[in-house]
Design a protein around this motif. Sequence first.
Motif, PDB file in Angstrom:
ATOM      1  N   GLN B  41       0.825  -1.206   0.000  1.00 25.20           N
ATOM      2  CA  GLN B  41       0.000   0.000   0.000  1.00 25.20           C
ATOM      3  C   GLN B  41       0.860   1.256   0.000  1.00 25.20           C
ATOM      4  N   SER B  78      -5.351   6.923   0.595  1.00 21.39           N
ATOM      5  CA  SER B  78      -4.801   5.612   0.959  1.00 21.39           C
ATOM      6  C   SER B  78      -5.328   5.172   2.311  1.00 21.39           C
TER       7      SER B  78
ATOM      8  N   TYR C 189      -2.926  -5.523  -5.369  1.00 19.76           N
ATOM      9  CA  TYR C 189      -1.850  -4.552  -5.202  1.00 19.76           C
ATOM     10  C   TYR C 189      -0.897  -4.595  -6.375  1.00 19.76           C
TER      11      TYR C 189
END
Lengths: 325, 275, 274
Positions: B41, B78, C189
Amino acid sequence: MENMIEIKNISKSYHVVKKGEGIKGALKGLVKKEVKVIPAVSNLNFNIKKGEIVGFIGPNGAGKSTTIKMMSGILTPSSGEILIGGKNVKTHRKEVVQNIGVVFGQRSQLNWDLRLGESFELLRHIYRIDKTSFDEMIDTMDEILGIKELQDKPVRQMSLGQRVKGDLVAAMLHSPDVLFLDEPTIGLDISSKYALRKFVKEINEKRGTTIILTTHDLGDIEQLCSRLIIINNGKLVEDGNLEEIVDDIAPYKTLVVEYYDEQIPQHEKCEIISTEGNVAKYRFFKKEITAAKLIEDLGKQKAIKDVSIEEASIDDIIRIAYEGR
Amino acid sequence: MKECVKNQKNEKFNTYLQVYKMQIIRSLTYKFDVYGNIIMQSIIMLASAFFWKALYAGNDSVQGVGVSDMMVYTVVSSMISVVLTTNVERRISNSVSKGTIAIDMMRPVDIYKVFFAENLAGVTTLIFQNLLPILLIGSIFIGVPVPASKEAFLLFVLSLFMSFCINWFIAVIFGMFSFKVIEMDALIQVKKHLIRLLSGSIIPVWFFPESIKNILSFLPFVYLYQLPLDIYIGKYDSASLTKGLIMQALWVVVLYLMFRFFKKKAEDKVMIQGG
Amino acid sequence: MKNLFKELLHYIDVTLVYIKMAFLSIIEYPSAIIGWLLSNPIQFIVGFATIKFVVAEFGSINGWSYGQLAFLYGLAVISHALSMIFFIQGWFLGFYVIEGEFDRFLTRPLGVVYQFLFNQINIFGITDLIPGIIVFVYGCVKVGFSPSPANIGLIIVMLIGATLIRGGIYVILGSSAFWTRSANDFGQYTQEIFDKTTMYPLSMYPESLQFILTYIIPIGWVSFYPVSGLLGVEEIGIGSAMSVWITLLVGIVVMCVAGFVFSRGIKRYESAGS
C-alpha cells in the motif's frame, strides 16, 4: 518375489510456528515467531513385495498420511530414501509417478465443474495412454465399478461414493503397478464400501497391482489386507499378516469351562485366571496346547457341562498395538 | 421478564463482541500479510504522489487544486481505502456455494450482524496495522496531511462513517446476488473497478468533465472517497457541503432499505430450498 | 534432441486438452461470461477515459502526447491481458499451498510449474485483450505507427517479453507463500502497481524509483522502454529494435529467476493436513 517398494530408514519432521493465546499472544507473534520442529516419522524401514495388499494403519496423527505422501512423491523425506520399482522417488519423480496411482479419500483429482469423462480424457493425455488400452481399461473398470453410467455426470453433482469410484478409475487409467489409497472408505455407505473392496481385490488378482491403503475400518483390514504395517508416533510397531500380529500381541486364548459342581480341575499347561461357582477360566498359550486337547484332558478329570473360547477381538488387538503393551 | 429480555440482549451483544475479538486475533496471526500489505500500500501511495507531482510540474493550480492539496489527497485516500476494506461479499458467496448458508441463518444470532462485527473488528485491527503505518510513511515521504480546519476534520469523520456504511451495504447486497448467480468473481470485479474509478479514490472527480461530474453526484460512488476527501482538504462551501452530506445520508438510507429488501428475499429463498 | 521434441509435443498435446477444458468450464457458468465481458472492458475503457480527462486538464503527461499515451496504455493492457491468460495462477499460489493443491500436480508425470500455471487457463483474459487492442490501434493511428511486417514482428516480440516479466513477478511474489504459508493474494496490489508504472511514462517518477524499476524490479521494460524506443519519445540511449530485444531478454531472465524461486519453494511444500 521382487521388492516393489523399499523404504530405507526414512524420517520426516515438520516445522510448526507456535502461536500464543489470545490477543496478547497474537500481538507477540507479530514480533517474534517461535518455530517448533515436530517429528512426524522417524527411522522407518520396510519393503513391500510385488502384488501385496498392505494395510497401513495407526492412530490419528501417527504419520500414516505423511508416509504415503512420501511414497507417492508429494513430500520429500528429511532423510533416508524411498525406491519404487528400483527408482528413487526424490530424484526420478516423473518416472516413478508414471507407475503409481493415488487416491485420497478426502480429496479428489477430478475436475469439479466438468463431466467425469473430461477428467479421464485429460489423464489419458497426461499419461500418454493410447486409445485402445484406455478403452480396454474403461471396460474393465465398468465391469468392476459400473463406471460408464457415471461418465457423463458432472463431478459436482456426484455422491461421495460415485466420486470415489471416479477417483479409483482415474488412478488406474495408466495401469500403474502400485496403487496408494489414503483412507478410501472414509464416509462411504455400505454398498460403496463393498464396491471399493471388490475393486481392490479384483485389480490385485487380475493385474497383480501392489496396493497400499491406510484405513480406520476394521472391515477393510480383515477382508483386504494380506499384510499389516502398524505405525504409532512415527515409528513402526508391528509388521506381518493379521494372524501373526494377533499371535504376537495376544498369544493366548481363554477357555471357559462349566462343570457340574464347584470342584475345578487343574492342568499343567494353563493357568486358571478366575473361578466363579462351577465356571472356570483357563488361559493357555496357543503354541503350547490346542483348545481341543485341553478340553479332552480336562474332560478326563471332571465331567464338563459346557465350554466356550474367548479370543481377543481384532478391535482389541489393534487398540493394544496403538496404545503399546 | 424485563430483566430477562435485557439479559438476552446483553448476551447477544456479547456474542457479537466475541466475534469481534476472535476476528482481531485471526487478523493478527499472519505477520507476513501485515508487513506485505503495508509495503504494497505504501508503494502504491508513493507512486501516486510521484504521479501527481510530475503532472503538476509547471502547473501551480488545476481546477483550483494545488499540488500540496493533491499530496494530502493521496495520503488520506490511501488511509480511507484501509477503512473501506470488506470481504463480506465473499463471506456470503462462499457460504452459499458451500451450502452452509442455511445453517448460518438458522443460528440464533443475526448472521449479518456477525458479519458486521467481523468487518468492524477487521477495520479496527487495520487501523493500527495499516492506517497508522501508512500515515507515518506518508507523512515522512510525502508530507503531513493536515486537515483544512478543526471543523473540517470533524465533518470528515462523520462523512467517513457514512462512507463505511455505504461501502458495507453495497458489499452485502452484492454478496446476496450469489443466491442467484453461481460465479461471483466477475461481479465482484465489476464492483471493485467501478468503485476504483468512479469514487475519486485514484483520480479526483474534480478532473472529470462537468457533465460526468453531474451524473456521478447522483451515484453512490463519489460518497465513498470524494466527499470525505473534499471535506478534509476544505474544498467545499456551505451549499456544496450541505448538499453532499444530505446526498450521502440519503444513500445510506436507500442502501439500508435495499439491504433489508434483499435480505428478506434471500431468507425466503433459503427457507423454500430447505437448505 | 528427438526426446526433447517428443516431450515438447506431449506438453502441447496436454495444453490443448487444458484449453478445451477451460472452454467447457466457462460454458458451465454462463453468468460468469456476462460478468467478465462487462468487468474487464469497463475497467480499461474507464481507465483510458480518465487519462483523457487528465491530459485535457494538464496538457500532456511529462511530454507524452495523447496519442503516444494511448500507444503505451494499449500495449500495457495487452501484455496485462496475456499475463492474465497464462500466469494468473501466480496470484493464487498461496491458496494452492494452503489447500494442498500441489499434491495432485506432484503425483503426475509432468513439470509442476507447468501444471500449476496451465491447469486452469484463464480464457476470460481475452476480455482484457479486446479493449487493449482497441486503444493500441487508436494510438497507432494517432502517432502514425506504420503496421509494417517488421513493426508487427517487433510488437509481438515485445509483448512476449513483457508478458514474461509480468508472469515472472507474479510467480516470485506468489512463491513467498511457500515460506510464509499464508494465502494472502497480492493480485490487487500487484495490478495497481503495474498500472501506475506501465500505463504512464516511467520518466515522470524520481530517478531513484526509475533505477529500481529498471534494474531491480524491471517493470520499466514491460512498456516504457520498448515503447520509448519504438516511438522515439524519450532519449533512452538504445535503438528501437534493440529496446524490444532487451525486453525479451529481461522477460526470460525474470522467468528463470521465478522458476528458481519456485523450485526452491516447492521443496518446502508440506502438503495439507497431517
